[in-house]
Enzyme design. Sequence first.
Site: not given
Ligand code: GRF
Length: 212
Positions: A23, A25, A120, A184-185
Amino acid sequence: MPDAKSERPQFPRRLAVLISGRGSNLQSIIDTIARGELDATIGLVLSNRPQAPGLARAADAGIETMCLSAADYPCRDDYDRAVAGSLTARNIGIVCLAGFMRLVGQPLLDAFPNRILNIHPSLLPAFPGLGAQRQALEHGVKVTGATVHFVTADLDGGPILLQAAVPVLDDDVEETLAARILVQEHRLYPEAIRMVLDGECTVDGRRVLRRR
Ligand code: GRF
């Protein structure tokens, strides 16, 4: 004749974030909202795994959480209908997949047309599916990155909203590369959500175009 502004889609600025794990993100979205940089509310954090650490992040932020296990439903469509029902009951405008380790099926896609986003950790269409960072290292690319895209029935295949490039360094291993991509995400996802909420883009076939 309606002016350009009135043609913009009107979504409730209420997000659902769907997770299966860590979690981070989700946390970046929570923090961006808290800093006043994203005008939105997270109406629900939904996990398919009861142990997902991200559920605690949501609870700490005072956000409603829910866990729906696929094992409790006779088939995939029933599960997706249950998820869709939980989201529509909370007047959710945009659904954000953030490490949600399930394919999204038609009942959920139909309930939120062009309103489900995913992040992603590669420059799609390179390296879809699991282990995108490992795939990038194994392939030997010099640049990889992160992509936010609309979710369709194709795994990691929907129209692309935003991308950021990340160099692959000679001494990278999966963990170091994943950590740099994650930076970056965390920047990209809130920005993509803001663009969709503000009606800044339109989907034209495979292309997501900025409105003028
Ligand atoms: C991230 O790398 C996202 O791009 C991928 O799964 C991962 C999730 O990470 N879809 P988090 O749970 O948000 O830390």
